[in-house]
Design a protein around this motif. Structure first.
Motif, PDB file in Angstrom:
ATOM      1  N   CYS A 185      -5.692  -3.411   8.351  1.00 42.28           N
ATOM      2  CA  CYS A 185      -4.910  -2.362   9.013  1.00 42.28           C
ATOM      3  C   CYS A 185      -5.027  -2.377  10.534  1.00 42.28           C
ATOM      4  O   CYS A 185      -4.302  -1.664  11.214  1.00 42.28           O
ATOM      5  CB  CYS A 185      -5.368  -1.001   8.514  1.00 42.28           C
ATOM      6  SG  CYS A 185      -5.211  -0.827   6.738  1.00 42.28           S
TER       7      CYS A 185
ATOM      8  N   CYS B 193       0.850  -1.186   0.000  1.00 41.65           N
ATOM      9  CA  CYS B 193       0.000   0.000   0.000  1.00 41.65           C
ATOM     10  C   CYS B 193       0.891   1.243   0.000  1.00 41.65           C
ATOM     11  O   CYS B 193       1.988   1.209   0.575  1.00 41.65           O
ATOM     12  CB  CYS B 193      -0.859  -0.032   1.261  1.00 41.65           C
ATOM     13  SG  CYS B 193      -1.958   1.377   1.451  1.00 41.65           S
TER      14      CYS B 193
ATOM     15  N   ARG C 248      -1.562  -3.094  -8.198  1.00 37.89           N
ATOM     16  CA  ARG C 248      -1.086  -3.310  -6.840  1.00 37.89           C
ATOM     17  C   ARG C 248       0.038  -4.345  -6.886  1.00 37.89           C
ATOM     18  O   ARG C 248      -0.080  -5.342  -7.590  1.00 37.89           O
ATOM     19  CB  ARG C 248      -2.237  -3.867  -5.990  1.00 37.89           C
ATOM     20  CG  ARG C 248      -2.061  -3.764  -4.494  1.00 37.89           C
ATOM     21  CD  ARG C 248      -1.856  -2.387  -4.027  1.00 37.89           C
ATOM     22  NE  ARG C 248      -2.532  -2.001  -2.801  1.00 37.89           N
ATOM     23  CZ  ARG C 248      -2.515  -0.750  -2.352  1.00 37.89           C
ATOM     24  NH1 ARG C 248      -1.868   0.200  -2.995  1.00 37.89           N
ATOM     25  NH2 ARG C 248      -3.127  -0.436  -1.234  1.00 37.89           N
TER      26      ARG C 248
ATOM     27  N   SER D  51       0.512   3.671   1.743  1.00 34.57           N
ATOM     28  CA  SER D  51       0.691   4.030   3.167  1.00 34.57           C
ATOM     29  C   SER D  51       1.954   3.377   3.732  1.00 34.57           C
ATOM     30  O   SER D  51       2.606   3.958   4.612  1.00 34.57           O
ATOM     31  CB  SER D  51      -0.521   3.578   3.995  1.00 34.57           C
ATOM     32  OG  SER D  51      -1.699   4.124   3.492  1.00 34.57           O
TER      33      SER D  51
ATOM     34  N   CYS E 126      -6.927  -3.665   2.563  1.00 36.96           N
ATOM     35  CA  CYS E 126      -6.835  -2.210   2.783  1.00 36.96           C
ATOM     36  C   CYS E 126      -7.429  -1.469   1.596  1.00 36.96           C
ATOM     37  O   CYS E 126      -8.429  -0.774   1.735  1.00 36.96           O
ATOM     38  CB  CYS E 126      -5.407  -1.750   3.051  1.00 36.96           C
ATOM     39  SG  CYS E 126      -5.316   0.059   3.177  1.00 36.96           S
TER      40      CYS E 126
ATOM     41  N   HIS F   2      -0.097  -4.228   5.578  1.00 35.32           N
ATOM     42  CA  HIS F   2      -1.403  -4.433   6.208  1.00 35.32           C
ATOM     43  C   HIS F   2      -2.440  -4.939   5.203  1.00 35.32           C
ATOM     44  O   HIS F   2      -3.608  -4.626   5.309  1.00 35.32           O
ATOM     45  CB  HIS F   2      -1.863  -3.174   6.956  1.00 35.32           C
ATOM     46  CG  HIS F   2      -1.927  -1.932   6.120  1.00 35.32           C
ATOM     47  ND1 HIS F   2      -1.786  -0.675   6.646  1.00 35.32           N
ATOM     48  CD2 HIS F   2      -2.133  -1.752   4.800  1.00 35.32           C
ATOM     49  CE1 HIS F   2      -1.895   0.223   5.680  1.00 35.32           C
ATOM     50  NE2 HIS F   2      -2.127  -0.409   4.545  1.00 35.32           N
ATOM     51  N   GLU F   3      -1.947  -5.691   4.223  1.00 35.91           N
ATOM     52  CA  GLU F   3      -2.855  -6.353   3.284  1.00 35.91           C
ATOM     53  C   GLU F   3      -2.455  -7.825   3.262  1.00 35.91           C
ATOM     54  O   GLU F   3      -1.799  -8.305   2.346  1.00 35.91           O
ATOM     55  CB  GLU F   3      -2.740  -5.726   1.888  1.00 35.91           C
ATOM     56  CG  GLU F   3      -3.193  -4.261   1.866  1.00 35.91           C
ATOM     57  CD  GLU F   3      -3.228  -3.626   0.473  1.00 35.91           C
ATOM     58  OE1 GLU F   3      -4.015  -2.677   0.271  1.00 35.91           O
ATOM     59  OE2 GLU F   3      -2.467  -4.069  -0.412  1.00 35.91           O
TER      60      GLU F   3
END
Ligand code: NAP
Ligand code: ZN
Length: 353
Positions: A92, A41, A342, A43, A162, A66-67
């Motif tokens: 997350c 991500c 992604r 983030s 996420c 967090h995925e």
């Protein structure tokens, strides 16, 4: 405690590198997970490089991710929802107080005591802060573990944890449905999921991109129209016409250009979190009684609802599967808006790290 392999950043300017971390032994309510895939991500990049310093300073070493999708390898004695070998996900959040009004309403994402998957103080004291999914395993309270529909491709399912929930939740909240005109700004990880959901909900979906070469992909992903946002004439054609716009941009940009595209009472929601504040013209909001809001991920129940919806509609992220050794290269490509759409890390690659 046991040892886990991981990738971490040791400062804002150092590349991520192989390391060993500690994980807690599962408590009664915990699930131990062997991580199979972890999405990347934007983030993760903001955090690893301390770009959100003013709001959320990074604690180093940091292990982003967090995925998470993986397989259950151990369950605590009081665990009821999961058993060995179940395919599960973690997003997350890994904890919250469970008692505040937000948690009681299913909004763990608004709990003032929420524990993020990485970078939050670790209540179990295994380390100073929690460590995320760029790792071969993780141990999580079963309340924060999600069920992955069995027919979904696992590399493509990881980003749902996420990018999926972050776009699904505000679209549900703002009533994206058939008969609505919906814009998605920025065709990256979040944006491409936003297009898939807006299309699946039946809305007339328009993608705004700074990358003309993404036009065909946007249409394939479900967009009805594509606007190259740097072309003022293309933008002007849509003035005052949108019910809802989801802004998924990770960097500084002119949000007023999008506010002006909203119809009366239209809403633009920010999910993108650029490091610098955006400048907003009051007039754009006043004329048309338009609103500007934000939205953070989603609660656990809604995340499960989103995963089940994806199972029913066979929705996953379009992923480029990479070994973890390519994570720094993937970050550089993300900065250049070159994630299609992604990156998903195949965690088997960590065995040779
Ligand atoms: P990403 O894959 O890098 O996508 C961002 C997209 O924004 C790019 O592909 C690009 O799309 C566009 N963009 C980039 N720089 C731009 C610029 N200078 N001007 C205009 N457009 C630009 O990132 P992501 O993982 O989707 O994340 C997007 C943002 O959401 C990040 O800031 C991330 O931290 C945030 N986020 C927030 C939440 C939340 O809960 N609210 C959750 C996850 C992530 P085009 O090439 O199409 O222009
Ligand atoms: Zn994220």
């Amino acid at each position: 405690m046991f040892k886990a392999k991981a990738y971490s950043a040791s400062s804002a300017t150092s590349p991520l590198a192989s390391t060993t971390i500690s994980r807690r032994d599962p408590t009664d309510r915990d699930v131990q997970i062997e991580i199979l895939f972890c999405g990347i991500c934007h983030s993760d990049l903001h955090y690893a490089r301390d770009e959100w310093h003013d709001v959320m300073p990074t604690v180093y070493p940091c292990v982003p991710g967090h995925e998470i999708v993986g397989r259950v390898t151990k369950v605590g004695s009081a665990v009821t929802k999961f058993k060995l070998n179940d395919v599960v996900g973690v997003g997350c959040l890994v904890d919250s107080d469970g008692t505040c009004p937000q948690c009681k309403a299913g909004f763990e994402n608004f709990c003032p005591k929420q524990v993020l998957t990485y970078g939050s103080p670790d209540r179990h004291k295994t380390a100073a802060v929690t460590y995320g999914g760029y790792s071969d395993s993780v141990v999580v309270d079963e309340r924060f573990v999600l069920r992955i529909p069995t027919k979904l491709n696992l590399a493509g399912a990881a980003p749902l944890l996420c990018a999926g929930i972050t776009t699904y939740s505000p679209m549900r909240h703002w009533g994206v449905a058939k008969g609505k005109k919906v814009g998605v700004v920025g065709l990256g990880g979040l944006g491409h999921m936003g297009v898939k959901f807006a299309h699946a909900f039946g809305a007339h979906t328009v993608v705004f991109t700074t990358s003309p070469k993404k036009k065909e992909d946007a249409l394939r992903l479900g967009a009805d129209e594509v606007v190259v946002s740097r072309h003022a004439d293309e933008m002007n054609k849509h003035a005052g016409s949108f019910d809802f716009i989801l802004d998924c941009v990770a960097a500084e940009h002119d949000i007023n250009a999008y506010i002006n595209l909203l119809a009366r009472d239209g809403n633009i929601t920010l999910v993108g979190a650029p490091e610098k504040p955006l400048s907003v013209s009051a007039f754009g909001l006043i004329f048309g009684r338009r609103s500007l809001s934000g939205s953070p991920i989603g609660g656990i129940a809604e995340t499960q609802e989103m995963l089940d919806f994806c199972g029913q509609h066979n929705i996953t992220a379009d992923v480029e599967v990479i070994p973890i050794q390519m994570v720094n290269e993937a970050y550089e490509r993300m900065v250049k808006s070159d994630a299609k759409y992604r990156f998903s890390i195949d965690m088997a690659s960590l065995k040779s790290a």
